[in-house]
Design a protein around this motif. Structure first.
Motif, PDB file in Angstrom:
ATOM      1  N   ILE A 147      44.991  44.210  42.791  1.00  0.00           N
ATOM      2  CA  ILE A 147      46.367  44.416  42.316  1.00  0.00           C
ATOM      3  C   ILE A 147      47.117  45.384  43.231  1.00  0.00           C
ATOM      4  O   ILE A 147      48.237  45.087  43.689  1.00  0.00           O
ATOM      5  N   LEU A 148      46.520  46.515  43.497  1.00  0.00           N
ATOM      6  CA  LEU A 148      47.195  47.551  44.274  1.00  0.00           C
ATOM      7  C   LEU A 148      47.382  47.131  45.731  1.00  0.00           C
ATOM      8  O   LEU A 148      48.426  47.400  46.331  1.00  0.00           O
ATOM      9  N   ALA A 149      46.377  46.473  46.301  1.00  0.00           N
ATOM     10  CA  ALA A 149      46.497  46.024  47.689  1.00  0.00           C
ATOM     11  C   ALA A 149      47.640  45.036  47.846  1.00  0.00           C
ATOM     12  O   ALA A 149      48.362  45.051  48.853  1.00  0.00           O
ATOM     13  N   ARG A 150      47.841  44.182  46.845  1.00  0.00           N
ATOM     14  CA  ARG A 150      48.927  43.206  46.906  1.00  0.00           C
ATOM     15  C   ARG A 150      50.288  43.847  46.633  1.00  0.00           C
ATOM     16  O   ARG A 150      51.249  43.631  47.370  1.00  0.00           O
ATOM     17  N   LEU A 151      50.358  44.628  45.581  1.00  0.00           N
ATOM     18  CA  LEU A 151      51.650  45.225  45.212  1.00  0.00           C
ATOM     19  C   LEU A 151      52.213  46.098  46.335  1.00  0.00           C
ATOM     20  O   LEU A 151      53.413  46.076  46.604  1.00  0.00           O
ATOM     21  N   TRP A 196      45.881  37.263  35.481  1.00  0.00           N
ATOM     22  CA  TRP A 196      47.144  36.948  36.162  1.00  0.00           C
ATOM     23  C   TRP A 196      47.057  37.140  37.668  1.00  0.00           C
ATOM     24  O   TRP A 196      47.300  36.217  38.421  1.00  0.00           O
ATOM     25  N   CYS A 197      46.710  38.318  38.113  1.00  0.00           N
ATOM     26  CA  CYS A 197      46.629  38.589  39.557  1.00  0.00           C
ATOM     27  C   CYS A 197      45.214  38.303  40.036  1.00  0.00           C
ATOM     28  O   CYS A 197      44.503  39.182  40.528  1.00  0.00           O
ATOM     29  N   VAL A 203      49.215  33.927  39.254  1.00  0.00           N
ATOM     30  CA  VAL A 203      50.298  33.176  38.615  1.00  0.00           C
ATOM     31  C   VAL A 203      51.529  33.039  39.511  1.00  0.00           C
ATOM     32  O   VAL A 203      52.290  32.075  39.383  1.00  0.00           O
ATOM     33  N   CYS A 204      51.716  33.986  40.430  1.00  0.00           N
ATOM     34  CA  CYS A 204      52.895  33.909  41.288  1.00  0.00           C
ATOM     35  C   CYS A 204      52.867  32.683  42.194  1.00  0.00           C
ATOM     36  O   CYS A 204      53.916  32.233  42.678  1.00  0.00           O
ATOM     37  N   LEU A 226      47.407  35.617  49.214  1.00  0.00           N
ATOM     38  CA  LEU A 226      46.002  35.228  49.346  1.00  0.00           C
ATOM     39  C   LEU A 226      45.317  35.902  50.533  1.00  0.00           C
ATOM     40  O   LEU A 226      44.109  35.726  50.738  1.00  0.00           O
ATOM     41  N   LEU A 227      46.082  36.673  51.297  1.00  0.00           N
ATOM     42  CA  LEU A 227      45.511  37.382  52.446  1.00  0.00           C
ATOM     43  C   LEU A 227      45.131  38.813  52.108  1.00  0.00           C
ATOM     44  O   LEU A 227      44.432  39.480  52.873  1.00  0.00           O
TER      45      LEU A 227
END
Length: 381
Positions: A147-151, A196-197, A203-204, A226-227
């Motif tokens: 979650i944090l790496a993506r956000l 969700w993440c 979901v995004c 996805l990276l």
């Protein structure tokens, strides 16, 4: 890094959980630190569906930390059978004993003290402190890292210490200001990452639901969902062979207790040979009783034993995948006219009807269950 997102993250996540979070799980809304601890350990590397079945059973058998502390380790491992990663069960038992001995049977509320207990890492300590004691303690399991790496578009492999330290600092910065919000916030983090993440189908990217952070997520805005997070490439798992001796006498089978620090530590299994690099598929078709005894029961005077054993037969070849290796178990069966006596105290004859009282590796349990069912016995007793 977006200060606005940092300031609003907890509030938005808690609001999301009120609508879309999971509910009704048997370990939720429970402030008993023992119950929280057991659920957290069991949920590590185990599917929620499996834990839903096994957690109530474990809690019924060991309802308090004191009951677990005085339990026999074989009983604990037997109850854990099938959940895998058996060091978790051994650590549960050792931790329960430490809580009783060092903390008068009460879990400490301080995450730093919790971390000192066997099998409790920093993230698990944070979860126990947050759920049971409303402490403002962060968690950082695989879901939260994702979650944090993506956000916040945290680059670099999450196994790297620099990246991991940065994620821990961020996890702490995102905590809600009110301690009373810690249980729902911590549960929301777990649920958001699990439902969700997710790693492969967030979901995004599906368009089915609208993520509350879709306009702020740096990975989404830069088309890197996805990276991130980045992971180091794993080398191919090595493969090994081992021979196992399945020797039966009447209604009993010979088992051997494994060393505590070995794979399947402290579980009861079949006597086995040393592991060797995987050989061609047609290798090892034939084996003499003498050779098998020498491989699986080294140090035992086996000449007299062999005279009492019937012909040897290879009955099964089982492939088992561990986290970092693969094992091919070649099962050789023989029978003895009587229960042979051995010098090694870790060797024991066990009745098929009593196997359920012992912690067995799952593939061995399935194998022996087939023998037990053929005889009309009940392995679960």
């Amino acid at each position: 890094m977006s200060k606005a997102l940092i300031n609003t993250f907890a509030k938005k996540l808690i609001a999301w959980h009120g609508v879309s979070g999971r509910s009704g799980l048997p370990w939720q809304n429970n402030r008993d630190p023992y119950a929280v601890w057991v659920s957290e350990i069991m949920l590590q590397q185990t599917q929620v569906a499996t834990v839903l079945e096994r957690y109530p059973r474990f809690m019924k058998r060991f309802p308090t930390v004191k009951k677990l502390a005085v339990a026999d380790i074989d009983g604990v491992l037997a109850e854990w059978a099938g959940l895998g990663y058996y060091s978790r069960a051994r650590n549960l038992h050792a931790c329960a004993q430490a809580v009783v001995t060092d903390f008068a049977g009460k879990f400490p509320s301080d995450p730093l003290l919790l971390e000192q207990l066997k099998g409790i890492g920093r993230s698990t300590a944070g979860a126990i402190a947050a759920f049971a004691f409303h402490e403002r303690a962060p968690i950082l399991d695989a879901n939260v890292k994702r979650i944090l790496a993506r956000l916040f578009a945290i680059e670099g492999a999450i196994q790297d210490k620099v990246v991991n330290d940065r994620l821990w600092a961020l996890a702490k910065e995102l905590l809600p200001t009110s301690p009373q919000d810690m249980p729902v916030y911590t549960q929301a983090l777990m649920d958001f990452g699990a439902t969700w993440c997710t790693a492969r189908k967030p979901v995004c990217l599906t368009g089915e639901k609208k993520c509350p952070f879709i306009k702020e997520c740096q990975a989404n805005l830069s088309d890197q969902v996805l990276l991130l997070p980045q992971k180091t490439v794993k080398a191919k798992s090595p493969e090994f062979d081992c021979n196992m001796l399945l020797i039966r006498s009447g209604n009993s089978v010979l088992l051997q207790k494994r060393p505590s620090k070995a794979i399947w530590g402290s579980l009861w299994s079949l006597p086995e040979s040393a592991w060797t690099p995987k050989a061609p598929a047609d290798a090892g078709v034939h084996m003499s009783v003498k050779a098998l005894f020498a491989l699986t029961l080294p140090g035992e005077k086996s000449s007299a034993h062999m005279k009492l054993c019937k012909a040897l037969e290879k009955i099964e070849e089982i492939k088992h995948v561990f986290t970092h290796r693969r094992l091919w178990m070649h099962i050789w069966q023989t029978s003895s006219v009587k229960e042979l006596q051995f010098a090694n105290p870790d060797l024991k004859w066990v009745s098929l009807s009593q196997l359920g009282r012992y912690g067995l590796p799952q593939p061995i349990k399935i194998l022996l269950q087939g023998l037990s069912l053929a005889r009309g016995d009940d392995l679960e007793n």
